[in-house]
Design a protein around this motif. Structure first.
Motif, PDB file in Angstrom:
ATOM      1  N   ALA A   1      14.551  90.543  30.826  1.00  0.00           N
ATOM      2  CA  ALA A   1      15.251  91.114  31.979  1.00  0.00           C
ATOM      3  C   ALA A   1      15.370  90.092  33.097  1.00  0.00           C
ATOM      4  N   VAL A   2      14.314  89.295  33.296  1.00  0.00           N
ATOM      5  CA  VAL A   2      14.374  88.246  34.327  1.00  0.00           C
ATOM      6  C   VAL A   2      15.431  87.204  33.954  1.00  0.00           C
ATOM      7  N   PHE A   3      15.493  86.813  32.687  1.00  0.00           N
ATOM      8  CA  PHE A   3      16.494  85.835  32.245  1.00  0.00           C
ATOM      9  C   PHE A   3      17.911  86.393  32.374  1.00  0.00           C
ATOM     10  N   THR A   4      18.079  87.657  32.025  1.00  0.00           N
ATOM     11  CA  THR A   4      19.397  88.278  32.145  1.00  0.00           C
ATOM     12  C   THR A   4      19.828  88.357  33.605  1.00  0.00           C
ATOM     13  N   ALA A   5      18.880  88.711  34.468  1.00  0.00           N
ATOM     14  CA  ALA A   5      19.192  88.736  35.899  1.00  0.00           C
ATOM     15  C   ALA A   5      19.558  87.338  36.392  1.00  0.00           C
ATOM     16  N   GLY A   6      18.879  86.324  35.863  1.00  0.00           N
ATOM     17  CA  GLY A   6      19.214  84.950  36.220  1.00  0.00           C
ATOM     18  C   GLY A   6      20.608  84.572  35.772  1.00  0.00           C
ATOM     19  N   ASN A   7      21.000  84.990  34.588  1.00  0.00           N
ATOM     20  CA  ASN A   7      22.361  84.700  34.108  1.00  0.00           C
ATOM     21  C   ASN A   7      23.415  85.420  34.937  1.00  0.00           C
ATOM     22  N   VAL A   8      23.116  86.642  35.354  1.00  0.00           N
ATOM     23  CA  VAL A   8      24.057  87.377  36.205  1.00  0.00           C
ATOM     24  C   VAL A   8      24.210  86.667  37.549  1.00  0.00           C
TER      25      VAL A   8
ATOM     26  N   LEU B   1      13.665  77.845  38.958  1.00  0.00           N
ATOM     27  CA  LEU B   1      12.731  77.833  40.072  1.00  0.00           C
ATOM     28  C   LEU B   1      12.269  79.248  40.412  1.00  0.00           C
ATOM     29  N   MET B   2      13.196  80.203  40.407  1.00  0.00           N
ATOM     30  CA  MET B   2      12.818  81.588  40.683  1.00  0.00           C
ATOM     31  C   MET B   2      11.914  82.146  39.584  1.00  0.00           C
ATOM     32  N   GLN B   3      12.217  81.826  38.330  1.00  0.00           N
ATOM     33  CA  GLN B   3      11.370  82.290  37.235  1.00  0.00           C
ATOM     34  C   GLN B   3       9.985  81.664  37.327  1.00  0.00           C
ATOM     35  N   GLY B   4       9.919  80.389  37.699  1.00  0.00           N
ATOM     36  CA  GLY B   4       8.627  79.744  37.882  1.00  0.00           C
ATOM     37  C   GLY B   4       7.851  80.350  39.037  1.00  0.00           C
ATOM     38  N   ALA B   5       8.546  80.752  40.104  1.00  0.00           N
ATOM     39  CA  ALA B   5       7.867  81.393  41.232  1.00  0.00           C
ATOM     40  C   ALA B   5       7.271  82.736  40.825  1.00  0.00           C
ATOM     41  N   VAL B   6       7.988  83.482  39.988  1.00  0.00           N
ATOM     42  CA  VAL B   6       7.448  84.750  39.481  1.00  0.00           C
ATOM     43  C   VAL B   6       6.213  84.488  38.625  1.00  0.00           C
ATOM     44  N   LEU B   7       6.282  83.485  37.756  1.00  0.00           N
ATOM     45  CA  LEU B   7       5.140  83.155  36.909  1.00  0.00           C
ATOM     46  C   LEU B   7       3.950  82.700  37.747  1.00  0.00           C
TER      47      LEU B   7
ATOM     48  N   SER C   1       3.288  83.472  40.809  1.00  0.00           N
ATOM     49  CA  SER C   1       2.756  84.637  41.519  1.00  0.00           C
ATOM     50  C   SER C   1       1.824  85.444  40.625  1.00  0.00           C
ATOM     51  N   ILE C   2       2.226  85.626  39.379  1.00  0.00           N
ATOM     52  CA  ILE C   2       1.376  86.365  38.435  1.00  0.00           C
ATOM     53  C   ILE C   2       0.093  85.602  38.167  1.00  0.00           C
ATOM     54  N   LEU C   3       0.193  84.292  37.985  1.00  0.00           N
ATOM     55  CA  LEU C   3      -0.998  83.486  37.725  1.00  0.00           C
ATOM     56  C   LEU C   3      -1.942  83.472  38.920  1.00  0.00           C
ATOM     57  N   MET C   4      -1.402  83.378  40.129  1.00  0.00           N
ATOM     58  CA  MET C   4      -2.259  83.394  41.316  1.00  0.00           C
ATOM     59  C   MET C   4      -2.922  84.748  41.497  1.00  0.00           C
ATOM     60  N   ALA C   5      -2.190  85.810  41.236  1.00  0.00           N
ATOM     61  CA  ALA C   5      -2.795  87.143  41.337  1.00  0.00           C
ATOM     62  C   ALA C   5      -3.931  87.298  40.338  1.00  0.00           C
ATOM     63  N   GLN C   6      -3.739  86.797  39.137  1.00  0.00           N
ATOM     64  CA  GLN C   6      -4.798  86.860  38.136  1.00  0.00           C
ATOM     65  C   GLN C   6      -5.997  86.010  38.549  1.00  0.00           C
ATOM     66  N   PHE C   7      -5.741  84.815  39.061  1.00  0.00           N
ATOM     67  CA  PHE C   7      -6.818  83.931  39.481  1.00  0.00           C
ATOM     68  C   PHE C   7      -7.632  84.550  40.606  1.00  0.00           C
ATOM     69  N   PHE C   8      -6.957  85.070  41.626  1.00  0.00           N
ATOM     70  CA  PHE C   8      -7.676  85.613  42.767  1.00  0.00           C
ATOM     71  C   PHE C   8      -8.337  86.949  42.463  1.00  0.00           C
ATOM     72  N   SER C   9      -7.871  87.647  41.431  1.00  0.00           N
ATOM     73  CA  SER C   9      -8.571  88.866  41.040  1.00  0.00           C
ATOM     74  C   SER C   9      -9.800  88.560  40.189  1.00  0.00           C
ATOM     75  N   SER C  10      -9.813  87.407  39.540  1.00  0.00           N
ATOM     76  CA  SER C  10     -10.951  87.032  38.704  1.00  0.00           C
ATOM     77  C   SER C  10     -12.048  86.312  39.478  1.00  0.00           C
ATOM     78  N   TYR C  11     -11.664  85.486  40.434  1.00  0.00           N
ATOM     79  CA  TYR C  11     -12.621  84.669  41.173  1.00  0.00           C
ATOM     80  C   TYR C  11     -12.567  85.016  42.657  1.00  0.00           C
ATOM     81  N   SER C  12     -13.720  84.985  43.273  1.00  0.00           N
ATOM     82  CA  SER C  12     -13.779  85.219  44.707  1.00  0.00           C
ATOM     83  C   SER C  12     -14.871  84.346  45.308  1.00  0.00           C
ATOM     84  N   LEU C  13     -14.711  84.043  46.579  1.00  0.00           N
ATOM     85  CA  LEU C  13     -15.694  83.247  47.292  1.00  0.00           C
ATOM     86  C   LEU C  13     -16.682  84.179  47.975  1.00  0.00           C
ATOM     87  N   LYS C  14     -17.938  83.869  47.843  1.00  0.00           N
ATOM     88  CA  LYS C  14     -18.982  84.665  48.499  1.00  0.00           C
ATOM     89  C   LYS C  14     -19.630  83.796  49.569  1.00  0.00           C
TER      90      LYS C  14
END
Length: 141
Positions: free
Chosen positions: A95-102, A116-122, A124-137
């Motif tokens: 769906a992201v690729f199709t939206a990009g073609n449109v 670039l937009m697809q990489g930004a989405v990726l 964002s997902i990777l950063m969300a996963q990283f920050f949900s897994s690791y935290s600073l105490k």
């Protein structure tokens, strides 16, 4: 599905997913299973390439399958080796690729901007996963 419920799946997990040295010590044929898996993945890749050439391109040229490797890596990483999630994430990324073609066709946005937009989405997902897994105490004083 195959990895968890069948005898070859248990051999696969024992030889390749966990500890190959322990599997070799118990007498499992680690090398033959690894070679068989490499041959099977090559055969499946060949079938996928044949489908692309026969179904969409109708001829073999240098740009066949251009861009599929990045998509496959993203899908495999986000799905975490769960077959059902591979299907779900594939449809979402499609769906992201199709939206990009449109956007490319109707708004004359360049291919680089779409990637670039697809990489930004990726990212964002990777950063969300990283920050949900690791935290600073902070140490308590």
């Amino acid at each position: 599905m195959v990895r968890h419920g069948t005898q070859p799946g248990r051999l696969l997990r024992g030889c390749c997913s966990f500890n190959a040295k322990a599997a070799l010590a118990t007498g499992l044929p680690v090398l033959s299973i690894a070679v068989g898996l490499v041959l099977l993945s090559g055969a499946l890749s060949g079938v996928a390439g044949m489908m692309i050439v026969a179904g969409t391109e109708h001829r073999l040229n240098q740009s066949v399958g251009n861009g599929y490797l990045f998509s496959a890596i993203v899908i495999a990483y986000l799905a975490r080796a769960k077959p059902l999630w591979v299907v779900v994430i594939s449809f979402a990324l499609g769906a992201v690729f199709t939206a990009g073609n449109v956007l490319k066709v109707f708004y004359s946005i360049s291919e680089a901007m779409i990637v670039l937009m697809q990489g930004a989405v990726l990212m964002s997902i990777l950063m969300a996963q990283f920050f949900s897994s690791y935290s600073l105490k902070r140490p308590k004083n």
